[in-house]
Design an enzyme around this catalytic site. Structure first.
Site, short mmCIF file in Angstrom:
data_model
loop_
_atom_site.label_atom_id
_atom_site.label_comp_id
_atom_site.label_asym_id
_atom_site.label_seq_id
_atom_site.Cartn_x
_atom_site.Cartn_y
_atom_site.Cartn_z
N ASP A 1 0.85 -1.20 0.00
CA ASP A 1 0.00 0.00 0.00
C ASP A 1 0.88 1.25 0.00
O ASP A 1 2.02 1.20 0.44
CB ASP A 1 -0.85 0.09 1.28
CG ASP A 1 -1.66 -1.16 1.52
OD1 ASP A 1 -2.05 -1.81 0.55
OD2 ASP A 1 -1.88 -1.46 2.70
N1 URA Z 1 -1.02 -6.07 3.94
C1 URA Z 1 -1.49 -4.82 3.97
O1 URA Z 1 -2.49 -4.53 4.62
N2 URA Z 1 -0.84 -3.87 3.27
C2 URA Z 1 0.26 -4.12 2.54
O2 URA Z 1 0.82 -3.21 1.93
C3 URA Z 1 0.74 -5.44 2.53
C4 URA Z 1 0.07 -6.40 3.24
#
Ligand code: URA
Length: 247
Positions: A104
Site C-alpha cells: 500500500d
Molecule cells: N497487507 C497490507 O495490509 N498492506 C500491505 O501493503 C501489505 C500487506
C-alpha cells in the site's frame, strides 16, 4: 553510444555500481572476448559484446532487486495522480521491472522488483507458500484469543484467510508491535485482518520474503540480489532454473 562499463552493468541490472566494479576487478567481465579488469573502460552495448562469466549481457537479462520502499510511494509503473512511484527510487535501472506483491501507499519495507515473471508468479502463487513477514504497530493490546483467531484464519471480504503466525514483539501503553507471517497477498490483508478483530494498523512494514530479510537496507535504497538471496526466498532450492545471475 559509449558508456562506462560499470554504468552499463548497473543499467542492465547485473549489479549495483560498486558490485559491478568488483566484477570488473575480479576479471569476470569481457568486452568482445577480452577480459577488462581495470576501471575506466567504455563500451557501446549496441555494438560491443559484453559478457559476465561468459554470458552475454543484454536487455533480456533477468534482474532481481530488493527495494526498501518508503511510505508515500505507489507500487505501480505509472500513477495518473502523479504521486511518486517506486521506480523513481531506482534511477540507475532502465529496465522495466515489476513489483512482486504490492505494498500500500503507506506501507514500507521489502519490495522485490523483477522482470522475471516466472519467479514473480512463484512467489505469489499459494502453492509455493512463500512466507511474507510484516511488522505491524496496532492499536490497543490484542488478547491471546484474538491472536489465536487471526492465526487460525479469519473472514475478510467473505473469504477465510489461510493460517498465519503471530508474535508479539512489544506491548506499549496503548499500542502493540507484532510480527505477522502470512503467505497470501490479498489486498490490504494485514490491515483488514487486524481490523476484523478491532485493532487498527498504525504502521506497517514488510520485513521479509521467505528468509530474505530487508535487514539494514536504508529506506529508499535498493540492492541487486544474487542467486543465494533468491534461494533464501524459497528456503533453499529455487523451484526452477535461474540463469545469468552472478553469485
Ligand atoms: N497487507 C497490507 O495490509 N498492506 C500491505 O501493503 C501489505 C500487506
Amino acid at each position: 553510444m559509449e558508456e562506462r562499463l560499470q554504468k552499463i552493468l548497473a543499467k542492465a541490472g547485473i549489479a549495483s555500481r560498486r558490485r559491478a566494479e568488483e566484477l570488473i576487478r575480479d576479471g569476470r567481465i569481457q568486452i568482445n572476448g577480452q577480459v577488462v579488469d581495470e576501471m575506466g573502460y567504455k563500451a557501446d552495448p549496441a555494438r560491443d559484446t559484453i559478457t559476465c562469466d561468459g554470458t552475454p549481457i543484454n536487455l533480456e537479462h533477468k534482474v532481481y532487486i530488493l527495494l526498501n520502499k518508503p511510505a508515500g510511494y505507489v507500487t505501480t509503473l505509472s500513477d495518473p495522480q502523479g504521486r511518486p512511484i517506486v521506480s523513481d527510487l531506482m534511477p540507475d535501472i532502465s529496465l522495466r521491472l515489476f513489483p512482486v506483491g504490492r505494498l500500500d501507499l503507506e506501507t514500507e519495507g521489502a519490495l522485490l522488483m523483477t522482470n522475471d515473471g516466472e519467479l514473480g508468479n512463484a512467489i505469489l502463487h499459494p502453492s509455493f507458500e512463500v512466507n511474507k513477514t510484516y511488522e505491524a504497530l496496532v492499536t490497543g493490546s490484542p488478547s491471546k484469543e484474538r491472536i489465536s483467531a487471526l492465526e487460525q484464519g479469519i473472514e475478510i471480504d467473505g473469504v477465510r484467510t489461510s493460517p498465519a503466525k503471530i508474535r508479539v514483539l512489544q506491548r506499549r501503553k496503548e499500542q502493540t508491535l507484532v510480527e505477522i507471517i502470512i503467505h497470501e497477498g490479498k489486498k490490504r490483508q494485514v490491515r483488514k485482518m487486524f481490523q476484523a478483530v478491532n485493532h487498527r494498523v498504525l504502521h506497517l512494514k514488510r520485513t521479509a520474503y521467505g528468509n530474505l530479510r530487508i535487514g539494514a537496507l536504508p529506506a529508499g535504497k535498493y540492492r541487486v540480489l544474487t542467486s543465494d538471496d533468491l534461494k533464501k526466498i524459497f528456503s533453499g532450492k529455487i523451484p526452477f532454473t535461474i540463469k545469468n545471475i552472478p553469485a
